[in-house]
Design a protein around this motif. Structure first.
Motif, PDB file in Angstrom:
ATOM      1  N   PRO A 194       0.810  -1.224   0.000  1.00 12.10           N
ATOM      2  CA  PRO A 194       0.000   0.000   0.000  1.00 12.10           C
ATOM      3  C   PRO A 194       0.838   1.267   0.000  1.00 12.10           C
ATOM      4  O   PRO A 194       1.882   1.334   0.634  1.00 12.10           O
ATOM      5  CB  PRO A 194      -0.827  -0.125   1.282  1.00 12.10           C
ATOM      6  N   PHE A 195       0.354   2.264  -0.739  1.00 15.04           N
ATOM      7  CA  PHE A 195       1.021   3.561  -0.803  1.00 15.04           C
ATOM      8  C   PHE A 195       0.467   4.536   0.237  1.00 15.04           C
ATOM      9  O   PHE A 195       1.137   5.473   0.643  1.00 15.04           O
ATOM     10  CB  PHE A 195       0.856   4.190  -2.188  1.00 15.04           C
ATOM     11  N   ASN A 196      -0.790   4.342   0.642  1.00 19.29           N
ATOM     12  CA  ASN A 196      -1.417   5.229   1.609  1.00 19.29           C
ATOM     13  C   ASN A 196      -2.449   4.437   2.404  1.00 19.29           C
ATOM     14  O   ASN A 196      -2.545   3.221   2.270  1.00 19.29           O
ATOM     15  CB  ASN A 196      -2.052   6.447   0.899  1.00 19.29           C
ATOM     16  N   VAL A 197      -3.250   5.135   3.212  1.00 20.69           N
ATOM     17  CA  VAL A 197      -4.138   4.447   4.141  1.00 20.69           C
ATOM     18  C   VAL A 197      -5.503   4.116   3.551  1.00 20.69           C
ATOM     19  O   VAL A 197      -6.335   3.552   4.236  1.00 20.69           O
ATOM     20  CB  VAL A 197      -4.341   5.294   5.425  1.00 20.69           C
ATOM     21  N   GLN A 198      -5.741   4.428   2.317  1.00 15.24           N
ATOM     22  CA  GLN A 198      -7.054   4.148   1.752  1.00 15.24           C
ATOM     23  C   GLN A 198      -7.204   2.663   1.405  1.00 15.24           C
ATOM     24  O   GLN A 198      -6.222   1.944   1.217  1.00 15.24           O
ATOM     25  CB  GLN A 198      -7.292   4.989   0.498  1.00 15.24           C
ATOM     26  N   LYS A 199      -8.448   2.213   1.314  1.00 17.91           N
ATOM     27  CA  LYS A 199      -8.728   0.825   0.973  1.00 17.91           C
ATOM     28  C   LYS A 199      -8.748   0.666  -0.544  1.00 17.91           C
ATOM     29  O   LYS A 199      -9.298   1.504  -1.260  1.00 17.91           O
ATOM     30  CB  LYS A 199     -10.071   0.389   1.566  1.00 17.91           C
ATOM     31  N   VAL A 200      -8.127  -0.404  -1.035  1.00 17.19           N
ATOM     32  CA  VAL A 200      -8.056  -0.649  -2.480  1.00 17.19           C
ATOM     33  C   VAL A 200      -8.500  -2.081  -2.748  1.00 17.19           C
ATOM     34  O   VAL A 200      -8.545  -2.923  -1.847  1.00 17.19           O
ATOM     35  CB  VAL A 200      -6.632  -0.418  -3.026  1.00 17.19           C
ATOM     36  N   GLN A 201      -8.832  -2.351  -4.008  1.00 15.11           N
ATOM     37  CA  GLN A 201      -9.243  -3.694  -4.365  1.00 15.11           C
ATOM     38  C   GLN A 201      -8.736  -4.054  -5.753  1.00 15.11           C
ATOM     39  O   GLN A 201      -8.475  -3.195  -6.586  1.00 15.11           O
ATOM     40  CB  GLN A 201     -10.767  -3.840  -4.316  1.00 15.11           C
ATOM     41  N   MET A 202      -8.576  -5.363  -5.969  1.00 15.76           N
ATOM     42  CA  MET A 202      -8.145  -5.883  -7.258  1.00 15.76           C
ATOM     43  C   MET A 202      -9.093  -7.003  -7.659  1.00 15.76           C
ATOM     44  O   MET A 202      -9.376  -7.914  -6.876  1.00 15.76           O
ATOM     45  CB  MET A 202      -6.714  -6.437  -7.157  1.00 15.76           C
ATOM     46  N   ASP A 203      -9.602  -6.921  -8.884  1.00 13.98           N
ATOM     47  CA  ASP A 203     -10.412  -8.002  -9.432  1.00 13.98           C
ATOM     48  C   ASP A 203      -9.476  -9.025 -10.062  1.00 13.98           C
ATOM     49  O   ASP A 203      -8.631  -8.689 -10.894  1.00 13.98           O
ATOM     50  CB  ASP A 203     -11.398  -7.474 -10.461  1.00 13.98           C
ATOM     51  N   LEU A 204      -9.632 -10.278  -9.668  1.00 12.73           N
ATOM     52  CA  LEU A 204      -8.727 -11.343 -10.095  1.00 12.73           C
ATOM     53  C   LEU A 204      -9.524 -12.424 -10.815  1.00 12.73           C
ATOM     54  O   LEU A 204     -10.582 -12.850 -10.346  1.00 12.73           O
ATOM     55  CB  LEU A 204      -8.013 -11.944  -8.875  1.00 12.73           C
ATOM     56  N   ARG A 205      -8.975 -12.853 -11.961  1.00 16.84           N
ATOM     57  CA  ARG A 205      -9.644 -13.885 -12.763  1.00 16.84           C
ATOM     58  C   ARG A 205      -8.624 -14.954 -13.136  1.00 16.84           C
ATOM     59  O   ARG A 205      -7.560 -14.647 -13.670  1.00 16.84           O
ATOM     60  CB  ARG A 205     -10.243 -13.256 -14.021  1.00 16.84           C
ATOM     61  N   VAL A 206      -8.935 -16.211 -12.830  1.00 15.96           N
ATOM     62  CA  VAL A 206      -8.090 -17.350 -13.194  1.00 15.96           C
ATOM     63  C   VAL A 206      -8.800 -18.136 -14.285  1.00 15.96           C
ATOM     64  O   VAL A 206      -9.876 -18.711 -14.056  1.00 15.96           O
ATOM     65  CB  VAL A 206      -7.794 -18.253 -11.979  1.00 15.96           C
ATOM     66  N   ILE A 207      -8.209 -18.152 -15.477  1.00 14.80           N
ATOM     67  CA  ILE A 207      -8.817 -18.791 -16.639  1.00 14.80           C
ATOM     68  C   ILE A 207      -8.148 -20.140 -16.886  1.00 14.80           C
ATOM     69  O   ILE A 207      -6.914 -20.244 -16.881  1.00 14.80           O
ATOM     70  CB  ILE A 207      -8.668 -17.888 -17.881  1.00 14.80           C
ATOM     71  N   TRP A 208      -8.961 -21.150 -17.111  1.00 16.10           N
ATOM     72  CA  TRP A 208      -8.470 -22.490 -17.447  1.00 16.10           C
ATOM     73  C   TRP A 208      -9.534 -23.168 -18.302  1.00 16.10           C
ATOM     74  O   TRP A 208     -10.400 -22.509 -18.849  1.00 16.10           O
ATOM     75  CB  TRP A 208      -8.145 -23.277 -16.180  1.00 16.10           C
ATOM     76  N   GLU A 209      -9.479 -24.498 -18.472  1.00 15.56           N
ATOM     77  CA  GLU A 209     -10.415 -25.188 -19.360  1.00 15.56           C
ATOM     78  C   GLU A 209     -11.848 -25.148 -18.866  1.00 15.56           C
ATOM     79  O   GLU A 209     -12.790 -25.196 -19.658  1.00 15.56           O
ATOM     80  CB  GLU A 209      -9.986 -26.653 -19.547  1.00 15.56           C
ATOM     81  N   GLY A 210     -12.008 -25.097 -17.548  1.00 11.22           N
ATOM     82  CA  GLY A 210     -13.353 -25.072 -16.992  1.00 11.22           C
ATOM     83  C   GLY A 210     -13.841 -23.654 -16.752  1.00 11.22           C
ATOM     84  O   GLY A 210     -13.317 -22.681 -17.304  1.00 11.22           O
ATOM     85  N   ASP A 211     -14.860 -23.524 -15.908  1.00  8.30           N
ATOM     86  CA  ASP A 211     -15.376 -22.198 -15.567  1.00  8.30           C
ATOM     87  C   ASP A 211     -14.309 -21.409 -14.815  1.00  8.30           C
ATOM     88  O   ASP A 211     -13.652 -21.939 -13.913  1.00  8.30           O
ATOM     89  CB  ASP A 211     -16.631 -22.319 -14.692  1.00  8.30           C
ATOM     90  N   PRO A 212     -14.106 -20.138 -15.160  1.00  8.05           N
ATOM     91  CA  PRO A 212     -13.036 -19.361 -14.519  1.00  8.05           C
ATOM     92  C   PRO A 212     -13.362 -19.046 -13.055  1.00  8.05           C
ATOM     93  O   PRO A 212     -14.522 -19.006 -12.644  1.00  8.05           O
ATOM     94  CB  PRO A 212     -12.976 -18.084 -15.359  1.00  8.05           C
ATOM     95  N   TYR A 213     -12.302 -18.817 -12.295  1.00  9.09           N
ATOM     96  CA  TYR A 213     -12.447 -18.312 -10.937  1.00  9.09           C
ATOM     97  C   TYR A 213     -12.405 -16.788 -10.999  1.00  9.09           C
ATOM     98  O   TYR A 213     -11.521 -16.201 -11.621  1.00  9.09           O
ATOM     99  CB  TYR A 213     -11.313 -18.804 -10.041  1.00  9.09           C
ATOM    100  N   GLU A 214     -13.377 -16.150 -10.356  1.00 12.24           N
ATOM    101  CA  GLU A 214     -13.439 -14.694 -10.329  1.00 12.24           C
ATOM    102  C   GLU A 214     -13.641 -14.250  -8.892  1.00 12.24           C
ATOM    103  O   GLU A 214     -14.582 -14.677  -8.225  1.00 12.24           O
ATOM    104  CB  GLU A 214     -14.570 -14.181 -11.216  1.00 12.24           C
ATOM    105  N   LEU A 215     -12.740 -13.408  -8.410  1.00  8.58           N
ATOM    106  CA  LEU A 215     -12.858 -12.931  -7.039  1.00  8.58           C
ATOM    107  C   LEU A 215     -12.263 -11.538  -6.924  1.00  8.58           C
ATOM    108  O   LEU A 215     -11.519 -11.082  -7.804  1.00  8.58           O
ATOM    109  CB  LEU A 215     -12.162 -13.879  -6.061  1.00  8.58           C
ATOM    110  N   THR A 216     -12.592 -10.888  -5.839  1.00  8.73           N
ATOM    111  CA  THR A 216     -12.080  -9.559  -5.528  1.00  8.73           C
ATOM    112  C   THR A 216     -11.181  -9.655  -4.306  1.00  8.73           C
ATOM    113  O   THR A 216     -11.584 -10.189  -3.270  1.00  8.73           O
ATOM    114  CB  THR A 216     -13.230  -8.579  -5.250  1.00  8.73           C
ATOM    115  N   VAL A 217      -9.956  -9.178  -4.457  1.00 13.40           N
ATOM    116  CA  VAL A 217      -9.007  -9.149  -3.344  1.00 13.40           C
ATOM    117  C   VAL A 217      -8.928  -7.711  -2.834  1.00 13.40           C
ATOM    118  O   VAL A 217      -8.684  -6.785  -3.609  1.00 13.40           O
ATOM    119  CB  VAL A 217      -7.614  -9.635  -3.784  1.00 13.40           C
ATOM    120  N   MET A 218      -9.157  -7.529  -1.543  1.00 13.57           N
ATOM    121  CA  MET A 218      -9.179  -6.197  -0.959  1.00 13.57           C
ATOM    122  C   MET A 218      -8.066  -6.048   0.071  1.00 13.57           C
ATOM    123  O   MET A 218      -7.651  -7.012   0.715  1.00 13.57           O
ATOM    124  CB  MET A 218     -10.539  -5.924  -0.307  1.00 13.57           C
TER     125      MET A 218
END
Length: 216
Positions: free
Chosen positions: A116-140
């Motif tokens: 972190p660069f400062n005290v604010q809250k941030v989030q990242m959208d993460l997607r894991v793609i493979w042969e099946g249905d992808p994993y999609e989640l938000t990391v905060m």
């Protein structure tokens, strides 16, 4: 002879090959195998594909420091699997590896570095793609800072904004105690020293975890 499984776990079939003067019987058997890639959080719990609003919250991390979180990708199927990771625009997060191949029964760590660069809250959208249905989640994650305040036990010291020992007889010792309060969101590493040999600093007791009070 080619085999294309259609969903059944096992397919057996007898065939007969005819030739001049007779025939030969033979049996065909094929097994259908489904790819299986699991994504686990640091606690060993598996994420679900197609799960709505999946969120993983990283601990509050002191500003300008790094915090590493290890997810795990596990190939629990019978075939090698290729994967590709898409992190969406957040400079405070770094993800590695972003692509790779996992052999059957193998696991690899998915490293998420939060700085972190400062005290604010941030989030990242993460997607894991493979042969099946992808994993999609938000990391905060959020940056945090310590904030120290000093509590004086005597009004005279509070007005002085320091410790006023006043007049002390030579070669005798007098003590004063004050408290340091951490009103921030992360622990603070504290070091105190004096260049005057007449004063001795000592910690009185162990600090309390998060929002510490330290008697000195």
């Amino acid at each position: 002879i080619s085999f294309t499984p259609r969903g059944k776990p096992s397919v057996c079939q007898n065939i007969r090959l005819f030739y001049t003067g007779g025939h030969v019987d033979m049996q065909l058997r094929g097994l259908a195998g489904a790819p299986s890639l699991k994504l686990y959080n640091p606690g060993g719990n598996a994420f679900m594909t197609n799960a709505p609003e999946t969120v993983y919250d990283v601990v509050i991390c002191p500003v300008n420091t790094n915090h590493l979180t290890l997810f795990k990708l596990s190939n629990e199927g019978s075939f090698p699997l290729d994967f590709f990771v898409q992190p969406y625009s957040c400079s405070e997060f770094q993800v590695s590896p972003q692509r790779g191949r996992i052999e059957p029964g193998d696991q690899i760590p998915l490293k998420i570095l939060f700085a972190p660069f400062n005290v604010q809250k941030v989030q990242m959208d993460l997607r894991v793609i493979w042969e099946g249905d992808p994993y999609e989640l938000t990391v905060m994650g959020a940056g945090g800072m310590g904030r120290l305040d000093i509590e004086y036990l005597q009004t005279r010291d509070a007005n002085f904004r320091g410790l006023d020992f006043d007049e002390v007889p030579t070669s005798t010792t007098t003590e004063k105690v004050f408290f340091i309060h951490n009103h921030g969101t992360v622990p603070v590493h504290l070091h105190a020293e004096t260049d005057a040999e007449e004063y001795l600093l000592a910690q009185a007791g162990e600090p309390r975890a998060t929002y510490e009070e330290l008697g000195v």
